[in-house]
Enzyme design. Sequence first.
Site, mmCIF file in Angstrom:
data_model
loop_
_atom_site.group_PDB
_atom_site.id
_atom_site.type_symbol
_atom_site.label_atom_id
_atom_site.label_comp_id
_atom_site.label_asym_id
_atom_site.label_seq_id
_atom_site.Cartn_x
_atom_site.Cartn_y
_atom_site.Cartn_z
ATOM 1 N N HIS A 1 -36.571 -17.083 -4.661
ATOM 2 C CA HIS A 1 -36.058 -15.705 -4.592
ATOM 3 C C HIS A 1 -37.247 -14.749 -4.693
ATOM 4 C CE1 HIS A 1 -32.653 -12.751 -5.845
ATOM 5 N NE2 HIS A 1 -33.691 -12.072 -5.372
ATOM 6 N N GLU B 1 -33.374 -16.787 -1.201
ATOM 7 C CA GLU B 1 -32.506 -15.725 -1.702
ATOM 8 C C GLU B 1 -33.270 -14.409 -1.709
ATOM 9 O OE1 GLU B 1 -29.968 -18.269 -5.042
ATOM 10 O OE2 GLU B 1 -31.425 -16.757 -5.676
ATOM 11 N N HIS C 1 -26.261 -19.047 -11.313
ATOM 12 C CA HIS C 1 -26.672 -18.093 -12.337
ATOM 13 C C HIS C 1 -26.146 -18.546 -13.696
ATOM 14 C CE1 HIS C 1 -28.837 -14.243 -12.827
ATOM 15 N NE2 HIS C 1 -28.239 -14.273 -13.999
#
Length: 239
Positions: free
Chosen positions: A43, A70, A191
């Site tokens: 990410h 991401e 997450h």
Amino acid sequence: MTRLSVNINKIATLRNSRGGNNPDLIQVAKDCERFGAQGITVHPRPDERHIRYADVVNLKKIVTTEFNIEGNCQEQKFIDLVLANKPAQVTLVPDILGQITSNHGWDTITNQAYLKYTIAIFKAAGIRVSIFVDPVPEMVAAAATTGTDRIELYTEGYATNFPKGKEAAIAPYVEAAKVAQQYGLGINAGHDLDLHNLKYFVENVPGLDEVSIGHALISDALYFGLENTIQMYLRACAV
């Protein structure tokens, strides 16, 4: 079996804290795959405080499993990076500049036109698209009309509420997943999933294709070792 993609952002954070190349991010990615991970997730953010844009280019050359990038597609630099490196999957996250970590999903109703336009760009390049959403049936249903291939359920709420009552914590995710299935969407999640709450999540959320786990997995590896930790997470996914 739900697939495990290891997010290696925290390895990059550790490397960047001292400069140089220790730990070696590329070698860690190779080792994660060798130890059984079925994907590598990164990410990148504009300040490059963990994953650098150059890391993405280098990882693309060596990742042999599924490469997932991401990020905030509202940044043109991110769009250009993804199109240049063509990962197996891009996951679109509604971050804002300077955000420490992702903390909410897309409002797929308000942002419908924007998401349709952006998703079409990636799909035209042959990249599978997943979008970050909260476990809200209306948001999942609206995601289905954006053109996305998958949704990624934002699981911080589940992780926070799991110790208070796992049945209540999982309920909105089960409902969201059922809606996604009705619309033919693939389902990812991520997450704050960890060794305490992952197995129950995988057992109860229908149609779960993939989980992306970084912080907890890398933290556990400090105690259990990276190879052993990946095997532990794979066992939790093998329902």
